[in-house]
Design an enzyme around this catalytic site. Structure first.
Site, PDB file in Angstrom:
ATOM      1  N   SER A  68      16.006  -2.315   5.255  1.00  0.00           N
ATOM      2  CA  SER A  68      16.881  -2.512   4.110  1.00  0.00           C
ATOM      3  C   SER A  68      17.380  -1.212   3.477  1.00  0.00           C
ATOM      4  CB  SER A  68      16.127  -3.381   3.103  1.00  0.00           C
ATOM      5  OG  SER A  68      16.895  -3.635   1.979  1.00  0.00           O
ATOM      6  N   ASP A 286      20.907  -3.624   4.688  1.00  0.00           N
ATOM      7  CA  ASP A 286      20.930  -4.809   5.558  1.00  0.00           C
ATOM      8  C   ASP A 286      21.771  -5.928   4.932  1.00  0.00           C
ATOM      9  OD1 ASP A 286      19.077  -5.277   3.555  1.00  0.00           O
ATOM     10  OD2 ASP A 286      17.726  -6.444   4.819  1.00  0.00           O
ATOM     11  N   GLU A 378      17.755 -10.812  -8.533  1.00  0.00           N
ATOM     12  CA  GLU A 378      17.027  -9.638  -8.981  1.00  0.00           C
ATOM     13  C   GLU A 378      18.082  -8.694  -9.542  1.00  0.00           C
ATOM     14  OE1 GLU A 378      13.115  -9.033  -6.541  1.00  0.00           O
ATOM     15  OE2 GLU A 378      14.799  -8.550  -5.261  1.00  0.00           O
ATOM     16  N   ARG A 506       4.369  -1.159 -11.950  1.00  0.00           N
ATOM     17  CA  ARG A 506       3.792  -1.973 -10.866  1.00  0.00           C
ATOM     18  C   ARG A 506       3.859  -1.173  -9.580  1.00  0.00           C
ATOM     19  NH1 ARG A 506       8.117  -3.694  -8.070  1.00  0.00           N
ATOM     20  NH2 ARG A 506       6.988  -5.036  -6.647  1.00  0.00           N
TER      21      ARG A 506
HETATM   22  C1  GN1 Z   1      12.538  -2.725  -8.468  1.00  0.00           C
HETATM   23  C2  GN1 Z   1      13.134  -3.216  -7.214  1.00  0.00           C
HETATM   24  O1  GN1 Z   1      14.349  -3.148  -7.052  1.00  0.00           O
HETATM   25  N1  GN1 Z   1      12.281  -3.710  -6.291  1.00  0.00           N
HETATM   26  C3  GN1 Z   1      12.744  -4.216  -5.000  1.00  0.00           C
HETATM   27  C4  GN1 Z   1      11.925  -3.663  -3.862  1.00  0.00           C
HETATM   28  O2  GN1 Z   1      10.617  -4.113  -4.006  1.00  0.00           O
HETATM   29  P1  GN1 Z   1       9.406  -3.208  -4.511  1.00  0.00           P
HETATM   30  O3  GN1 Z   1       8.189  -4.089  -4.315  1.00  0.00           O
HETATM   31  O4  GN1 Z   1       9.701  -2.923  -5.935  1.00  0.00           O
HETATM   32  O5  GN1 Z   1       9.427  -1.962  -3.677  1.00  0.00           O
HETATM   33  O6  GN1 Z   1      12.451  -4.161  -2.634  1.00  0.00           O
HETATM   34  C5  GN1 Z   1      12.372  -5.584  -2.494  1.00  0.00           C
HETATM   35  C6  GN1 Z   1      12.926  -5.954  -1.135  1.00  0.00           C
HETATM   36  O7  GN1 Z   1      14.258  -5.593  -0.995  1.00  0.00           O
HETATM   37  C7  GN1 Z   1      13.129  -6.265  -3.629  1.00  0.00           C
HETATM   38  O8  GN1 Z   1      12.954  -7.645  -3.535  1.00  0.00           O
HETATM   39  C8  GN1 Z   1      12.630  -5.734  -4.980  1.00  0.00           C
HETATM   40  O9  GN1 Z   1      13.380  -6.244  -6.024  1.00  0.00           O
HETATM   41 MG    MG Z   2      18.036  -5.417   1.671  1.00  0.00          MG
END
Ligand code: GN1
Ligand code: MG
Length: 544
Positions: A68, A286, A378, A506
């Site tokens: 991604s 992606d 999101e 987090r």
């Molecule tokens: C703050 C943020 O944008 N976090 C993203 C990111 O996850 P993290 O667990 O925060 O690395 O990548 C994920 C997959 O694309 C998406 O679902 C999520 O929202």
């Molecule tokens: Mg993506």
């Protein structure tokens, strides 16, 4: 599992030893890491996908090779269930176990135990399991795809079908369509999107706006390429200029793309002063995320993120639902803790049911599916609109009874067309972009007018590298840190200093960092709150 099957697994897993010191977790969106370390992971997820297909037979499973928005040297793998949604979370612990098995013997023992528990029968004769493979444009994708194929076919009776270079949402869409017995090729995908898009354009009551050009930042990835294909072959009249296609030497996700634009809030490469005021959009690597923006001056932008897209969709859907006689449906919206506070206030002000889910689309999707029409996004631009099957059948039935051209008929037709345009499996930048474009034309709005729906509270995101990000444990809503002990009190102490202050930390599920989110009434305050919380993370956890 018979002896031949065991021997076959031992033999193939010997080709892909687990690199030393690799500790993997299925995380927010599948396994990710440096591509050079992932052969064994991808091979093992290939095995898992075959087992999933056998467990749910007859069904096709999807396996997407992508990292991604991560850097180009990373790669990753995620599984699509027969519904086109993410792998059932019940199987994630098994995914973690086999990905981390240190020897072929341990791997086989884990598989053996799992298939007994899940009552999966292997080797019933004939090909009974099918896994469709897709990959993004990363250079490591092709060889990783070969590893996945070996994993899939090392389970007796299972076949791997290479679907080539695709966006993540295309593969999910195709898997869903295949399992529903519908046409499921890439051109069926383009056909379905373009037909429903044209239908929505035809349903615009009065054309209030000269349609102006949209400029798209393709993140130097697969999304730009596929968008060009759609424009060339299916939507010739849509005025979209695609930049950052990856053909002009640009690097995937490097200072381009939705993640960069949303997190840094500056123009991506290839955009600048000549674009001031022009409607622009960015995909991620992606193409499952979409954000809009316009250049305000220099490298400054006004960002229209996932929350704004959600608000636009919610307004449009609500308008259509209100036109229907009687209350036929429950409309709900789903956000995460990263949603801008101003967007939540705005959505609640519209009288909408707003619910919160943990970060990661698998969590949002699940909650949105509880409504007749559930919209989830999101803030980073990943989202879609889910229509329950019963509600779509009700609409299709109604459409037949209503007189063509009446307001109610048009509203029903728009809802049916949206349910075909917007990817029902997963967030999809291409289908999301088409829906935004049609709604703006329907409303007669410019991107600036859309941006005025509400004003974002200033926010700041910081990534902190620490020795062990798993030391941070949060509550289920992710808004409070339970560990390390004492850190939440310290964060609360900082928050109190700022008007409309809000902050949380987090551990990322996709990168080796702890994420800090901060919001306040001015940008200076949001920056300063973000920085002081980042300092707290460093002092409680040490620097990475
Ligand atoms: C703050 C943020 O944008 N976090 C993203 C990111 O996850 P993290 O667990 O925060 O690395 O990548 C994920 C997959 O694309 C998406 O679902 C999520 O929202
Ligand atoms: Mg993506």
């Amino acid at each position: 599992m018979d002896e031949t099957q065991i021997a076959s697994l031992l033999k193939s897993s010997d080709i892909f030893p687990l690199p030393q010191s690799l500790k993997l977790s299925y995380g927010t969106a599948g396994f990710r890491g440096d591509a050079s370390l992932l052969d064994s992971t991808v091979y093992r997820v290939g095995i898992l996908s075959s087992l999933r297909s056998l467990k749910l037979k007859p069904s096709t499973i999807g396996l997407m090779i992508t990292a991604s928005h991560n850097r180009v040297s990373d790669n990753g793998i995620k599984v699509a269930d027969p519904s086109g949604g993410m792998l059932s979370q019940e199987w994630e612990p098994f995914a973690d176990q086999i990905a981390n098995a240190s020897s072929p013997q341990e791997l086989v023992a884990l598989i053996r135990e799992f298939i007994e528990r899940e009552e999966i029968s292997i080797g019933g004769g004939g090909d009974v399991g099918e896994v469709w493979l897709g990959r993004d444009t990363r250079p490591s994708g092709e060889s990783l795809l070969r590893a996945a194929e070996i994993g899939v076919s090392s389970v007796s009776g299972c076949v791997a079908v290479d679907k080539g270079v695709l966006t993540t949402p295309q593969l999910h869409w195709m898997v869903r369509a295949k399992n529903k017995g519908l046409n499921a090729t890439e051109s069926d995908y383009f056909e379905s999107l373009s037909t429903s898009f044209k239908c929505l354009i035809d349903l615009i009551p009065v054309k209030k706006l000269e349609s102006s050009k949209l400029v798209l930042d393709g993140a130097n990835g697969v999304g730009g390429e596929k968008m060009e294909e759609l424009l060339r072959g299916y939507l010739r009249n849509l005025d979209v200029e695609v930049r950052n296609t990856g053909r002009d030497g640009g690097v995937l996700n490097e200072s381009v793309g939705a993640d960069f634009v949303q997190k840094e809030k500056v123009v991506p490469l290839g955009f600048g002063v000549n674009d001031v005021g022009v409607r622009c959009a960015s995909f991620d690597g992606d193409a499952d995320r979409l954000v809009y923006f316009y250049v305000s001056s220099g490298d400054k932008i006004e960002l229209l993120d996932g929350d704004k897209i959600l608000s636009l969709f919610a307004l449009f859907i609500k308008e259509q639902l209100n036109t229907l006689e009687g209350k036929l449906s429950r409309l709900g919206v789903v956000q995460t803790a990263y949603a801008n506070g101003a967007s939540t206030d705005y959505l609640k002000g519209l009288g909408l049911d707003v619910v919160f889910a943990k970060t990661g689309v698998k969590h949002l999707h699940e909650k949105a599916a509880e409504f007749d029409v559930g919209i989830y996004f999101e803030a980073n631009g990943h989202g879609t609109i889910l229509f329950s099957e019963s509600f779509v059948s009700l609409l299709v039935g109604k459409q037949k009874d209503l007189s063509e051209g009446s307001d109610e008929y048009n509203a029903v037709s728009r809802l049916v067309a949206v349910s075909n345009l917007i990817n029902q499996a997963v967030g999809d930048a291409i289908s999301g972009l088409l829906l935004v474009e049609v709604i703006l034309q329907h409303m007669g709005w410019s991107v600036q007018k859309w941006n005025e729906l509400y004003k974002d509270l200033p926010s700041r995101q910081v990534k902190v590298e620490v020795p062990d990000r798993t030391a941070v444990v949060t509550t289920s809503e992710e808004t409070e840190a339970l560990k390390p002990l004492g850190i939440q009190d310290a964060i609360n102490g900082e928050i109190k200093k700022y008007k409309r202050g809000r902050a949380f930390i987090r551990p990322s599920g996709t990168e080796d960092v702890v994420r800090v989110y901060a919001e306040a009434s001015t940008q200076e305050d949001a920056d300063s709150l973000g920085d002081s919380v980042a300092q707290l993370v460093k002092s409680f956890l040490g620097s990475g």
